[in-house]
Design an enzyme around this catalytic site. Structure first.
Site, PDB file in Angstrom:
ATOM      1  N   LYS A 107      11.641  84.213  84.527  1.00 31.38           N
ATOM      2  CA  LYS A 107      10.643  85.223  85.902  1.00 31.38           C
ATOM      3  C   LYS A 107       9.246  85.632  85.641  1.00 31.38           C
ATOM      4  O   LYS A 107       8.802  85.557  86.977  1.00 31.38           O
ATOM      5  CB  LYS A 107      11.585  86.578  85.905  1.00 31.38           C
ATOM      6  CG  LYS A 107      13.517  86.248  85.773  1.00 31.38           C
ATOM      7  CD  LYS A 107      13.173  85.613  87.163  1.00 31.38           C
ATOM      8  CE  LYS A 107      14.968  85.670  87.465  1.00 31.38           C
ATOM      9  NZ  LYS A 107      15.978  85.523  86.302  1.00 31.38           N
ATOM     10  N   GLU A 166      14.061  91.204  94.563  1.00 34.52           N
ATOM     11  CA  GLU A 166      15.398  91.862  94.790  1.00 34.52           C
ATOM     12  C   GLU A 166      15.809  91.161  93.739  1.00 34.52           C
ATOM     13  O   GLU A 166      15.212  90.585  93.050  1.00 34.52           O
ATOM     14  CB  GLU A 166      16.588  90.647  95.957  1.00 34.52           C
ATOM     15  CG  GLU A 166      16.122  89.664  95.073  1.00 34.52           C
ATOM     16  CD  GLU A 166      14.969  88.768  94.762  1.00 34.52           C
ATOM     17  OE1 GLU A 166      14.381  88.915  95.969  1.00 34.52           O
ATOM     18  OE2 GLU A 166      14.105  87.969  94.368  1.00 34.52           O
ATOM     19  N   SER A 193      15.960  79.077  78.916  1.00 32.24           N
ATOM     20  CA  SER A 193      15.149  80.086  80.142  1.00 32.24           C
ATOM     21  C   SER A 193      14.988  81.510  79.674  1.00 32.24           C
ATOM     22  O   SER A 193      14.230  82.632  79.993  1.00 32.24           O
ATOM     23  CB  SER A 193      15.880  80.663  81.728  1.00 32.24           C
ATOM     24  OG  SER A 193      17.273  80.479  81.123  1.00 32.24           O
TER      25      SER A 193
END
Ligand SMILES: *Cc1c(COP(=O)(O)O)cnc(C)c1O
Length: 393
Positions: A88, A110, A377
């Site tokens: 991210k 969000e 990830s």
């Protein structure tokens, strides 16, 4: 290079938003065009990715995992080693630098599991911007630790009580805030979904994963891999790995969705495997919905995959056959979680564990000696309480 000027990937995507958001998206697009090919922006982003976030991440040959499977040579792209523990941060760093160039003083986001919220709170602290994160009340309960991390970083966390009180409702609230405060506020969107130009912006910022992996695998094996495997929630870590290999037609892409309790139950989050074409959060794509277009409730053991939609570029990949989409159940994901922990000493995020779990099936049908890159990830620390409950540790 897609999307086209109106933001479509082969008929998917677009900008299905109220009038009041159109000018905000136009302003965003204008400014993004200006930095997209600006070498000074690329240099600045590379500086923070390398010096702050910890890039490049290793492409690690998982010898023990490969041996335990038998037929595959598995390489792990170690996004779990990045600052804040997942891919991210690649995207939030890119978007916050864009926000600074646009002279915005406040960012909003969000979050579902809280990973994107934490990555946004982190870059807001780094650059001294005010930050508000919208999070469903249900998710606040499930992900307490990430709420505390955001608060410690100086971010205001706003509980969202509408709808199912989860990620999709948090996105609605963030869009509402953006409309009202567009003058000073930049909306840092967390995945390759949402209205144009977000799917393109997030893809571009996450493509650093695939660019590095392509170089690294070539240096290690002198050839391109046979398969790329990544989990798909909204689709950003998968697109980030796949996109730089798009024209390498022999490299097969596999996107792994969350089958939850099973694809034949109502408790899954497999928008591509089981959804139909519809509109969610300003874009046309595959969506889990009833026959009236009402968004369905979803389930996955991993909060990061628990989303009823998917980015439009994946919809194109599905329609054109560029990528195969499969799904892995909660139980299989837990097996992948344990397997990687025990064979390699790496505890993956439950999202990434879906990609690891799929290797078992791929191992049965792939040619012996096939090379696979799996996108790891994120790391699994955030999932320990779920694991304790599921595994009775
Ligand atoms: C958020 C998250 C995902 C899912 O999001 P994508 O946009 O599909 O990548 C997957 N893995 C981890 C570790 C995450 O934090």
């Amino acid at each position: 290079m897609l999307p086209d000027k109106r933001g479509y990937f082969f008929g998917f995507g677009g900008k299905f938003v109220p009038e009041t958001l159109v000018s905000a998206l136009d302003e965003l697009e204008r400014n993004y065009r200006a930095v997209k090919n600006d070498p000074s922006f690329a240099r600045e982003l590379a500086y923070y990715l390398n010096e702050y976030a910890g890039r490049p991440t290793p492409l690690y040959y998982a010898r023990n995992l490969s041996a335990s499977l038998g037929r595959l040579r598995v390489y792990l792209k170690r996004e779990d080693l990045l600052h804040t523990g997942a891919h991210k941060i690649n995207n939030t760093l890119g978007q916050v630098l864009l926000a600074r160039r646009m002279k915005k003083t406040r960012v909003i986001a969000e979050t579902g599991a809280g990973q994107h919220g934490v990555a946004t709170a982190t870059v807001a602290a780094l650059f001294g911007l005010r930050c508000t994160v919208f999070m469903g009340e249900e998710d606040i309960e499930r992900q307490r630790l990430n709420v505390y991390r955001m608060k410690l970083l100086g971010t205001e966390v706003v509980p969202v009580t509408s709808g199912s009180k989860t990620l999709k409702d948090a996105i609605n609230e963030a869009m509402r805030d953006w409309v009202t405060n567009v003058n000073d506020t930049f909306y840092i969107f967390g995945t390759v979904a949402g209205p144009h130009p977000y799917p393109e912006i997030v893809r571009d910022f996450q493509s650093v994963i695939g660019r590095e992996a392509r170089r690294q695998v070539f240096a290690k094996t002198r050839r391109l891999p046979d398969y790329l495997v990544a989990c798909v929630g909204g689709g950003s870590n998968a697109i980030g790995l796949f996109h730089p290999f798009y024209n390498d037609r022999k490299v097969k892409f596999i996107g792994v969705e969350a089958a939850g309790r099973g694809l034949n139950t109502a408790k899954h989050a497999a928008s591509l495997c089981k959804g139909s074409v519809g509109i969610l959060h300003g874009a046309k794509s595959y969506v889990l919905q009833d026959r009236f277009g009402q968004i369905a409730a979803t389930h996955s053991i991993s909060a990061g995959l628990d989303y009823p939609g998917v980015g439009p570029e994946h919809a194109m990949y599905k329609k054109t056959g560029r990528c195969a989409y499969v799904a892995v159940s909660d139980r299989e994901a837990m097996e992948g979680f344990v397997r990687l922990s025990r064979t390699e000493g790496i505890i993956p995020a439950l999202e990434s564990a879906h990609a690891v779990a799929y290797l078992e099936q791929l191992n049965r049908k792939a040619k012996k000696g096939s090379t696979v890159i799996v996108n790891l990830s994120g790391r699994g620390d955030k999932d320990m309480s779920t694991a304790v409950a599921a595994l009775k540790l």
